[in-house]
Write a protein that holds these residues in place. Sequence first.
Motif, PDB file in Angstrom:
ATOM      1  N   ARG A 172      32.516  -6.983  25.317  1.00 14.83           N
ATOM      2  CA  ARG A 172      32.257  -5.667  24.734  1.00 14.83           C
ATOM      3  C   ARG A 172      30.759  -5.501  24.482  1.00 14.83           C
ATOM      4  N   TYR A 173      30.252  -4.346  24.933  1.00 19.09           N
ATOM      5  CA  TYR A 173      28.879  -3.941  24.670  1.00 19.09           C
ATOM      6  C   TYR A 173      28.916  -2.696  23.793  1.00 19.09           C
ATOM      7  N   GLU A 227      28.539  -7.387  20.964  1.00 14.03           N
ATOM      8  CA  GLU A 227      29.408  -7.164  19.811  1.00 14.03           C
ATOM      9  C   GLU A 227      28.825  -7.761  18.540  1.00 14.03           C
ATOM     10  N   GLN A 228      28.023  -8.804  18.686  1.00  9.31           N
ATOM     11  CA  GLN A 228      27.407  -9.461  17.534  1.00  9.31           C
ATOM     12  C   GLN A 228      26.091  -8.788  17.135  1.00  9.31           C
ATOM     13  N   ARG A 229      25.832  -7.592  17.678  1.00 10.92           N
ATOM     14  CA  ARG A 229      24.649  -6.769  17.383  1.00 10.92           C
ATOM     15  C   ARG A 229      23.343  -7.371  17.895  1.00 10.92           C
ATOM     16  N   GLU A 230      23.428  -8.223  18.904  1.00  6.22           N
ATOM     17  CA  GLU A 230      22.225  -8.752  19.551  1.00  6.22           C
ATOM     18  C   GLU A 230      21.742  -7.711  20.562  1.00  6.22           C
ATOM     19  N   TYR A 258      29.148   3.957  20.775  1.00  7.09           N
ATOM     20  CA  TYR A 258      30.394   3.795  21.515  1.00  7.09           C
ATOM     21  C   TYR A 258      30.438   2.412  22.141  1.00  7.09           C
ATOM     22  N   ALA A 259      31.646   1.967  22.455  1.00 11.65           N
ATOM     23  CA  ALA A 259      31.854   0.636  23.016  1.00 11.65           C
ATOM     24  C   ALA A 259      32.119   0.740  24.507  1.00 11.65           C
TER      25      ALA A 259
END
Length: 167
Positions: free
Chosen positions: A2-3, A21-24, A132-133
């Motif tokens: 997931r981006y 997903e980890q906000r990197e 959005y994902a």
Amino acid sequence: MRYLVRDRMFAFHEEAWIETEQREKLYRVNRKFFRLRRTFALVDTRGEHVASIVRKAFTFHHTLLIKQEGQPTAKVSKKLFKLFGDRFKVRLGDGRKLRINGNLWDREFDIRHEGTTLAHVSRRWFTIRDAYAVDVMSQQDALLLVILAVCVDHVLQDAKGDQLTNL
């Protein structure tokens, strides 16, 4: 994988960040306006140019060109005539054809190749409208699929803006 694509609100010029997903943070989409063409530059966190998205001028419908390393990678076109909802077609540089359809008004759509879903784009899980994902099923084309999601989102944003100004 997931981006997340997050539009930066209240920025001097329009930009968005593509994150894990980890906000990197992975990439920045920088939207620049020219007189007859609109251009997006996709750069990585080191500031290196990764891709360009150029809106072709003088077309009856939205057509975007994606270029990587100066070479055309994909052409995204919004179908002019449609019966049920908006649909986009994509012609990749290697000859493959992709289809993008779904509930585009609410930004719930799939990117498909020959019946197989390569990515699903959704704003469903976000209460704020600036994110959005993009769930990518094919890591081989992950960057290109995220770029396609950004293209469709901006075409739809422009179309909503045109409808509001015509009221």
